[in-house]
Design an enzyme around this catalytic site. Structure first.
Site, mmCIF file in Angstrom:
data_model
loop_
_atom_site.group_PDB
_atom_site.id
_atom_site.type_symbol
_atom_site.label_atom_id
_atom_site.label_comp_id
_atom_site.label_asym_id
_atom_site.label_seq_id
_atom_site.Cartn_x
_atom_site.Cartn_y
_atom_site.Cartn_z
ATOM 1 N N SER A 81 0.830 -1.191 0.000
ATOM 2 C CA SER A 81 0.000 0.000 0.000
ATOM 3 C C SER A 81 0.875 1.256 0.000
ATOM 4 C CB SER A 81 -0.964 -0.028 1.189
ATOM 5 O OG SER A 81 -1.918 0.996 1.096
ATOM 6 N N ASP A 146 -10.340 -4.414 -4.679
ATOM 7 C CA ASP A 146 -9.739 -3.490 -3.713
ATOM 8 C C ASP A 146 -10.575 -2.216 -3.620
ATOM 9 O OD1 ASP A 146 -8.044 -1.657 -2.320
ATOM 10 O OD2 ASP A 146 -6.308 -2.857 -2.898
ATOM 11 N N HIS A 175 -8.373 -4.841 0.063
ATOM 12 C CA HIS A 175 -7.093 -4.173 0.351
ATOM 13 C C HIS A 175 -6.324 -4.832 1.496
ATOM 14 C CE1 HIS A 175 -4.360 -0.838 -0.163
ATOM 15 N NE2 HIS A 175 -4.371 -0.586 1.129
#
Length: 300
Positions: A81, A146, A175
């Site tokens: 991320s 996601d 995610h």
């Protein structure tokens, strides 16, 4: 070989899950791991910022090199991320890294919020501009569902990579749950086993990835065959000419066939001309006979 990991801040349960997963990975691949906290998080002092995260991963890397005698070519960077930002930044400056793993990466901070088409000076974590400078193999893992960082981020980064490895697109993955998919650990172990081999052994899977995205040269191989196409064009032209000539010849034949018919018509007209005077003579004879009859009547 050593894993240098850059993660988002998770709950305690999530951290325990990640640690257990990497313990399994370490036992299967003989891989060490180095984790750190960003400035302002966990046990780290300071304030969180983009530049501080770059300084954090740089400090962790130097610690591995100076304190644990690790070598650049034995280090695999792992960024998840927002952690993909410092990971790609460091990887773009190190030319002998073993590999990079990007987990749900971002194109840039601005692009997470808005679908902008260009990079602005105030944007942060500009991975889209830095990933082409990464020279080692790159594995990208992303969930197709996601809800935080759209799947398109991972796909576009993969397309921009120089040394692509087969990506892992987890169908239905979000995610923060990709580690729960069985394919996640399986594909990750496969990637590590591949990059642990010597460069000569890695050449085979690089060729297989190149087949997934055909190079420009493969298109150039079709250029010489242009001559054969030209020959076909020439033959086509000659064929068209022959067809045209054939058509004209048919027209000429038709005209020629009309000629005797026209002669026949002319001859018929000439016969009619001779027939007409014949009919006039007969008409005169008929008139003559009628006059003779009248003369006889008057004489009587």
């Amino acid at each position: 070989m050593t894993y240098l990991s850059s993660y988002c801040e998770y709950s305690v349960i999530k951290k325990i899950l990640l640690i257990s997963l990497f313990l399994v990975l370490e036992s299967d691949t003989a891989l060490g791991q180095c984790r750190y906290d960003y400035s302002g998080y966990g046990q780290s002092s300071g304030k969180p910022s983009e530049q501080n995260t770059y300084a954090d991963i740089e400090a962790a890397y130097k610690c591995l090199i100076e304190n644990f005698d690790a070598k650049e070519e034995e280090i695999i960077l792992y960024g998840q991320s927002v952690g993909s930002g410092p990971t790609v930044d460091l990887a773009s400056r190190l030319k002998r890294l073993r590999a990079v793993v990007l987990h749900s990466p971002i194109l840039s901070g601005m692009r997470v919020m808005y679908p902008v088409k260009r990079t602005y000076w105030f944007d942060i974590y500009k991975n889209i501009d830095k990933i082409p400078h990464v020279t080692c193999p790159v594995l990208i893992i992303h969930g197709t569902a996601d809800e935080v960082v759209d799947w398109s981020h991972g796909k576009q980064l993969w397309e921009l990579c120089k040394e692509k490895y087969e990506p892992l697109w987890l169908r239905g993955g979000k995610h923060c749950d990709l580690e729960l998919f069985p394919e996640y650990l399986r594909h990750l172990k496969k990637f590590i086993h591949r990059v642990q081999k010597s460069p000569s052994h890695r050449h085979a899977w690089r060729e297989s990835v190149d087949r997934m995205e055909p190079s420009r040269k493969s298109l150039d191989y079709f250029e010489p065959s242009r001559k054969s196409t030209d020959r076909r064009e020439k033959s086509r032209a000659t064929r068209d000419r022959s067809i045209t000539d054939h058509r004209y010849s048919n027209v000429e034949k038709t005209d020629n066939s009309k000629t005797p018919f026209e002669h026949f018509e002319k001859s018929r007209r000439s016969v009619d001309i001779f027939e007409r005077p014949k009919r006039t003579v007969e008409q005169l004879d008929c008139g003559r006979k009628s006059v003779d009859r009248l003369d006889r009547v008057w004489a009587s």
